[in-house]
Design a protein around this motif. Structure first.
Motif, short mmCIF file in Angstrom:
data_model
loop_
_atom_site.label_atom_id
_atom_site.label_comp_id
_atom_site.label_asym_id
_atom_site.label_seq_id
_atom_site.Cartn_x
_atom_site.Cartn_y
_atom_site.Cartn_z
N UNK A 132 0.85 -1.18 0.00
CA UNK A 132 0.00 0.00 0.00
C UNK A 132 0.89 1.23 0.00
N UNK A 133 0.30 2.35 -0.34
CA UNK A 133 1.04 3.60 -0.37
C UNK A 133 0.05 4.74 -0.25
N UNK A 134 0.28 5.65 0.70
CA UNK A 134 -0.59 6.80 0.84
C UNK A 134 -0.37 7.73 -0.35
N UNK A 135 -1.44 8.19 -0.99
CA UNK A 135 -1.26 9.12 -2.12
C UNK A 135 -0.76 10.46 -1.63
N UNK A 136 -0.02 11.13 -2.49
CA UNK A 136 0.48 12.46 -2.16
C UNK A 136 -0.47 13.50 -2.74
N UNK A 137 -0.77 14.56 -1.98
CA UNK A 137 -1.66 15.60 -2.50
C UNK A 137 -0.98 16.56 -3.47
N UNK B 230 10.78 12.98 1.25
CA UNK B 230 10.10 11.93 0.49
C UNK B 230 10.31 12.22 -0.99
N UNK B 231 10.89 11.26 -1.68
CA UNK B 231 11.17 11.42 -3.10
C UNK B 231 10.20 10.57 -3.91
N UNK B 232 9.53 11.19 -4.88
CA UNK B 232 8.55 10.51 -5.72
C UNK B 232 8.92 10.73 -7.18
N UNK B 233 8.54 9.76 -8.03
CA UNK B 233 8.80 9.90 -9.45
C UNK B 233 7.63 10.59 -10.14
N UNK B 234 7.69 10.70 -11.47
CA UNK B 234 6.67 11.43 -12.21
C UNK B 234 5.31 10.76 -12.14
N UNK B 235 5.27 9.46 -11.84
CA UNK B 235 4.00 8.76 -11.67
C UNK B 235 3.44 8.87 -10.26
N UNK B 236 4.18 9.55 -9.39
CA UNK B 236 3.73 9.73 -8.00
C UNK B 236 4.13 8.60 -7.08
N UNK B 237 4.89 7.61 -7.58
CA UNK B 237 5.33 6.51 -6.71
C UNK B 237 6.33 7.02 -5.68
N UNK B 238 6.19 6.55 -4.46
CA UNK B 238 7.16 6.87 -3.43
C UNK B 238 8.42 6.03 -3.67
N UNK B 239 9.51 6.68 -4.01
CA UNK B 239 10.76 6.02 -4.36
C UNK B 239 11.63 5.81 -3.12
#
Length: 286
Positions: A114-119, A263-272
């Protein structure tokens, strides 16, 4: 042409468990903390079984390093199990230990996810290049950004004027900031190298986040700010030469210390990756 990030992460192997690294040219007088983290992780990763990627790293900064001198990374095998490989790395200059890191590696395994979405929206293509994005900033902010890009082999963009600019104008913004970051030059297709590059970028500006609500910035002669320790948890493989969105915040400071998270995320919003750091934050007595 200056040193690329791939050059910084390319270590010379002196023997099976000892590696030598160098600082980029040009470089700041002291070794950038992200460089120590990334090079130590690269050294550790060169000693683990094929197919095992970094899970996490936990590091402590002991002494500042001299960028004019090479760095030696000594790797100890802590554990080699069926699911987990653990390595301990010491960075040395001369007879002084500068830095220690423990890193864990393993193979991807199935399990609940699971992963909390980023606003935060991630329209990376709408964020202008650094020069254009800082067009409305104070001259000192533009000089700071140019100086940073000159010694760090990373490409930066600012979705909004950096909060440092508000401090320069006399404001006290909340302890939050956001940048887009990627390697300034393309990287080879090596997953370990990209993880190390993400570790390198993870230290950029992080501790300065805690200074913002106090009207302070890095380089202010009134403040003493240095990192104590640094941790990174790697969640998903990503290319570090593609844009990553780095959201930073400091939820606490006191007792001469400050705690920061990134918190680093990619262009798809995935938490990297998730980052935590504690550092000294003290001001000179009036």
């Amino acid at each position: 042409m200056g040193t690329t990030l791939a050059d910084v992460l390319s270590l010379d192997q002196e023997d099976g468990r000892t590696f030598r690294g160098h600082s980029p040219v040009p470089s700041p007088p002291r070794v950038f903390g992200g460089q120590l983290v990334a090079q130590a992780l690269a050294a550790a990763g060169r000693t683990v079984p094929a197919g095992r990627r970094p899970h996490s790293l936990h590091a402590h900064f002991l002494h500042p390093g001299d960028t004019a001198l090479p760095l030696t990374y000594e790797v100890d095998d802590v554990h080699d199990g069926g699911a987990l490989t653990l390595r301990h790395v010491v960075a040395v200059q001369g007879d002084r230990s500068l830095f220690r890191l423990v890193a864990s590696f393993g193979e991807p395994r199935p399990g609940p996810a699971h992963e909390l979405p980023s606003p935060v929206p991630r329209a990376f293509e709408a964020v202008p290049a650094a020069e254009a994005g800082l067009a409305g900033a104070e001259p000192s902010t533009r000089r700071w950004a140019a100086g940073l890009r000159a010694v760090i082999p990373l490409d930066l963009r600012f979705p909004a004027l950096p909060p440092r600019d508000a401090v320069v104008r006399g404001e006290r913004p909340a302890p939050r900031q956001r940048i887009l970051v990627r390697a300034a030059d393309p990287l080879p297709d090596d997953p370990l190298l990209h993880a190390c590059a993400i570790a390198y970028a993870s230290d950029l500006l992080l501790l300065s986040t805690a200074m913002l609500p106090h009207g302070l910035v890095m380089g202010d002669p009134r403040v003493h700010a240095v990192s104590f320790d640094h941790s990174v948890w790697f969640h998903a493989a990503a290319r570090a030469d593609d844009w990553l969105d780095d959201e930073m915040e400091s939820e606490w400071a006191g007792d001469g210390r400050a705690l920061c998270h990134g918190r680093l995320r990619d262009a798809q919003g995935r938490l990297v990756a998730t980052v935590a750091q504690e550092g000294a934050l003290r001001t000179a007595r009036a």
